[in-house]
Design a protein around this motif. Sequence first.
Motif, PDB file in Angstrom:
ATOM      1  N   PHE A   6       1.310  -1.309   0.550  1.00  0.00           N
ATOM      2  CA  PHE A   6      -0.069  -0.092  -0.043  1.00  0.00           C
ATOM      3  C   PHE A   6       0.153   1.438  -0.675  1.00  0.00           C
ATOM      4  N   ASP A   7       1.870   1.714  -0.456  1.00  0.00           N
ATOM      5  CA  ASP A   7       2.862   2.471  -0.704  1.00  0.00           C
ATOM      6  C   ASP A   7       2.570   3.500  -1.231  1.00  0.00           C
ATOM      7  N   GLY A   8       3.325   4.672  -0.486  1.00  0.00           N
ATOM      8  CA  GLY A   8       1.494   5.983  -0.578  1.00  0.00           C
ATOM      9  C   GLY A   8       0.705   5.924   0.579  1.00  0.00           C
ATOM     10  N   ALA A   9      -0.078   4.834   0.576  1.00  0.00           N
ATOM     11  CA  ALA A   9      -1.236   5.663   1.275  1.00  0.00           C
ATOM     12  C   ALA A   9      -1.181   4.132   2.601  1.00  0.00           C
ATOM     13  N   GLN A  10      -0.086   3.406   3.182  1.00  0.00           N
ATOM     14  CA  GLN A  10       0.110   2.627   4.295  1.00  0.00           C
ATOM     15  C   GLN A  10      -0.510   3.366   5.337  1.00  0.00           C
ATOM     16  N   ASP A  11      -0.241   4.428   5.504  1.00  0.00           N
ATOM     17  CA  ASP A  11      -0.523   5.095   7.009  1.00  0.00           C
ATOM     18  C   ASP A  11      -2.141   5.563   6.568  1.00  0.00           C
ATOM     19  N   TYR A  12      -2.984   6.009   5.961  1.00  0.00           N
ATOM     20  CA  TYR A  12      -3.870   5.834   5.025  1.00  0.00           C
ATOM     21  C   TYR A  12      -5.854   4.108   5.157  1.00  0.00           C
ATOM     22  N   ASP A  13      -3.921   3.155   4.977  1.00  0.00           N
ATOM     23  CA  ASP A  13      -4.351   2.092   5.105  1.00  0.00           C
ATOM     24  C   ASP A  13      -5.234   1.482   6.150  1.00  0.00           C
ATOM     25  N   LEU A  14      -3.693   2.042   7.607  1.00  0.00           N
ATOM     26  CA  LEU A  14      -3.778   1.947   8.510  1.00  0.00           C
ATOM     27  C   LEU A  14      -4.441   2.320   9.757  1.00  0.00           C
ATOM     28  N   ALA A  15      -5.245   3.715   9.082  1.00  0.00           N
ATOM     29  CA  ALA A  15      -5.800   4.130   9.852  1.00  0.00           C
ATOM     30  C   ALA A  15      -7.202   3.212   9.624  1.00  0.00           C
ATOM     31  N   LEU A  16      -7.787   3.072   7.779  1.00  0.00           N
ATOM     32  CA  LEU A  16      -9.042   2.478   8.444  1.00  0.00           C
ATOM     33  C   LEU A  16      -9.108   0.949   8.988  1.00  0.00           C
ATOM     34  N   ARG A  17      -7.885   0.717   8.868  1.00  0.00           N
ATOM     35  CA  ARG A  17      -8.461  -0.651  10.017  1.00  0.00           C
ATOM     36  C   ARG A  17      -8.200  -0.734  11.623  1.00  0.00           C
ATOM     37  N   VAL A  18      -7.381   0.454  11.830  1.00  0.00           N
ATOM     38  CA  VAL A  18      -7.478   0.815  13.415  1.00  0.00           C
ATOM     39  C   VAL A  18      -8.666   0.799  13.913  1.00  0.00           C
ATOM     40  N   LEU A  19      -9.502   1.942  12.919  1.00  0.00           N
ATOM     41  CA  LEU A  19     -10.825   2.481  13.074  1.00  0.00           C
ATOM     42  C   LEU A  19     -11.689   1.003  13.256  1.00  0.00           C
ATOM     43  N   GLN A  20     -11.862   0.016  11.750  1.00  0.00           N
ATOM     44  CA  GLN A  20     -12.041  -1.343  11.976  1.00  0.00           C
ATOM     45  C   GLN A  20     -12.422  -1.441  12.992  1.00  0.00           C
ATOM     46  N   ASN A  21     -10.980  -1.913  13.492  1.00  0.00           N
ATOM     47  CA  ASN A  21     -10.738  -3.069  14.295  1.00  0.00           C
ATOM     48  C   ASN A  21     -10.994  -2.300  16.526  1.00  0.00           C
ATOM     49  N   GLY A  22     -12.094  -0.970  16.339  1.00  0.00           N
ATOM     50  CA  GLY A  22     -12.388  -0.129  16.984  1.00  0.00           C
ATOM     51  C   GLY A  22     -12.184   0.673  17.954  1.00  0.00           C
ATOM     52  N   GLY A  23     -10.866   0.854  16.549  1.00  0.00           N
ATOM     53  CA  GLY A  23     -10.241   2.198  17.570  1.00  0.00           C
ATOM     54  C   GLY A  23     -10.690   3.279  17.746  1.00  0.00           C
ATOM     55  N   ARG A  24     -10.540   4.126  18.776  1.00  0.00           N
ATOM     56  CA  ARG A  24     -11.187   5.376  19.339  1.00  0.00           C
ATOM     57  C   ARG A  24     -10.194   6.385  18.468  1.00  0.00           C
ATOM     58  N   PHE A  25     -10.634   7.627  17.656  1.00  0.00           N
ATOM     59  CA  PHE A  25     -10.202   8.240  17.202  1.00  0.00           C
ATOM     60  C   PHE A  25     -10.512   9.351  17.911  1.00  0.00           C
ATOM     61  N   ALA A  26      -9.428  10.898  17.811  1.00  0.00           N
ATOM     62  CA  ALA A  26      -9.722  12.111  18.298  1.00  0.00           C
ATOM     63  C   ALA A  26      -8.712  12.881  17.942  1.00  0.00           C
ATOM     64  N   HIS A  27      -9.031  14.599  18.096  1.00  0.00           N
ATOM     65  CA  HIS A  27      -8.536  15.676  17.445  1.00  0.00           C
ATOM     66  C   HIS A  27      -7.934  16.618  18.637  1.00  0.00           C
ATOM     67  N   LEU A  28      -6.858  16.820  18.781  1.00  0.00           N
ATOM     68  CA  LEU A  28      -5.705  17.874  19.543  1.00  0.00           C
ATOM     69  C   LEU A  28      -6.209  19.514  18.412  1.00  0.00           C
ATOM     70  N   PRO A  29      -6.291  20.071  18.516  1.00  0.00           N
ATOM     71  CA  PRO A  29      -6.002  21.607  17.650  1.00  0.00           C
ATOM     72  C   PRO A  29      -5.731  22.227  18.452  1.00  0.00           C
ATOM     73  N   GLY A  30      -4.501  23.002  17.174  1.00  0.00           N
ATOM     74  CA  GLY A  30      -3.414  23.585  17.114  1.00  0.00           C
ATOM     75  C   GLY A  30      -2.260  22.757  16.722  1.00  0.00           C
ATOM     76  N   VAL A  31      -1.420  23.809  16.013  1.00  0.00           N
ATOM     77  CA  VAL A  31      -0.740  23.211  14.901  1.00  0.00           C
ATOM     78  C   VAL A  31       0.897  22.801  15.504  1.00  0.00           C
TER      79      VAL A  31
END
Length: 535
Positions: free
Chosen positions: A238-263
């Motif tokens: 999944f070269d070039g999209a390996q991080d994208y694929d990882l995020a989708l699989r973490v979500l599929q496995n019940g992972g919880r996401f959150a946003h921390l605002p700030g640069v």
Amino acid sequence: MSRIGEALYRAVRPFPRIAAALHYLRHPRLFVHKTAQLIQRKWRLRAYRQALKNGKLLVEVPGELPSFLITVATPVYRVAEEHLRAAVASVRAQTYPHWELILLDDASPDAHVKNVLREASAWDPRIRVVHQPSNLGIALASNEIIRLARGEYVAFLDHDDLLHPRALEQVARFLAGRPDVDWLFTDEDKVDERGQHSEPCFKPGWSHHLLLTFNYVCHLRIVRRSMLQRVGGHRPGFDGAQDYDLALRVLQNGGRFAHLPGVLYHWRTVASSMARAAAAKPAAHTHALRALAEHAASWPTGGEVSAEVLLAPASFFRVRRMPPEGLSLAVLSPKPPRLSGLRGFRMEWVEVHPGLLAPEELAKVARASTAEVLVVPPPQGFTETELQELLSLLQVPKTALVCARACRGKTVLHSGWVASDTGELRDPWRGLDRNDPGYLNLVMVPGPRLVPTPQGFVVWRQAVVAAMAAAEDVPAPWKLPLGWHRLGLEVVATPTVSYEAGEIWAAPQAPLPAEAPVHMRRWLDEFGLVPAPRF
């Protein structure tokens, strides 16, 4: 001025770049408007850089500083020496002391890489260096770092990018207060070879629908190490999209996401690396589409899956899963709806009074109905294509409601409201031209809302019933929005379905509850990145 502009344009026509710059001289009003925009943009960019320098682009996280270890993962390959040194220095400058930096030399052909890594490990005992005898590629190199990591969380830093000095401190404070989070992401900007910052990316809060459009959870990303181990890390192929694929699989496995605002992350823009990225984009898009299609196919409901590139330069995608055959719908309208041409659904009509439907009446219908989905159409109704589109978006897991946008001619009147950190409700699309892509192209794609439009939507019936039960202690205007928020359900507005509306609706007037999720920051107004509120 117009004649002079026309003459100048003809004179420089053989020189495309100059001609493009002088194009607006042919149209005096546009020229004045574009010049004013350019001046404003330069002023706002200076204001942004000053705010960044003064530490004004952070949201302070309360609480004591924890002491858990964070592993910073940095695979190293082809990178300029000064940029690699700067990346390492940005980690050493962190105000949070409990980190380790693993630098993995992925068989780099650049002679200076080994020298820089050797010096780095001598500078600080928290820096560990690993040398690979042969090139693994970014996915497997990252996995090797994950295998060696000792931190409870892993933060990913590209070998030429920079961390804000307080990045890990802010992250650690946030995660200490939110131990349920498996994947944390922050805002970012770009930094050029001269060290000049630009293009701030102030992201909305977490949204499954936005993740299906583009990988906005990448920089800076901090992931729980045990979750990375559970999903097997990055997948090769999944070269070039390996991080994208990882995020989708973490979500599929019940992972919880959150946003921390700030640069907190500065993405290096280097001509050579950008050229390599552009050349690799078609393959990366192919891999992203494959990951997205696999992800959509894993959802518990829905029919056929489709995935396509929506906007190639920005790596935006369109993913849909058709609603299942035989889905039962209850159409709420004053008059019998036109059902001809609507195939594949079991439909019933529920008569309601003319005008906007109050949340209490929607809840009453939901308790009495046996349909799976409630449809509240605009006065002109929905076509089969429009209804299919809304119902396909409703198939995304943990989606409660999907609403269309209301327009008057070419102008967007309503798309629902989000909470701003100023304590007010804002409609982020109101007043825009219906073809305007908006900031970060977010007006082109389905996006999160706290409060939907009062008509022109589809909603799971059971989601209405459950939300009312989950928010029994909440004042009437906020029962459904906060009920859905408490249940982890998403309300979404889509630009792909629009209808004509002449009426301007007011947002709920009751004070905004403190627990309402924030999807809009005052920085967007301060730096002129979104239009001022209209109407």
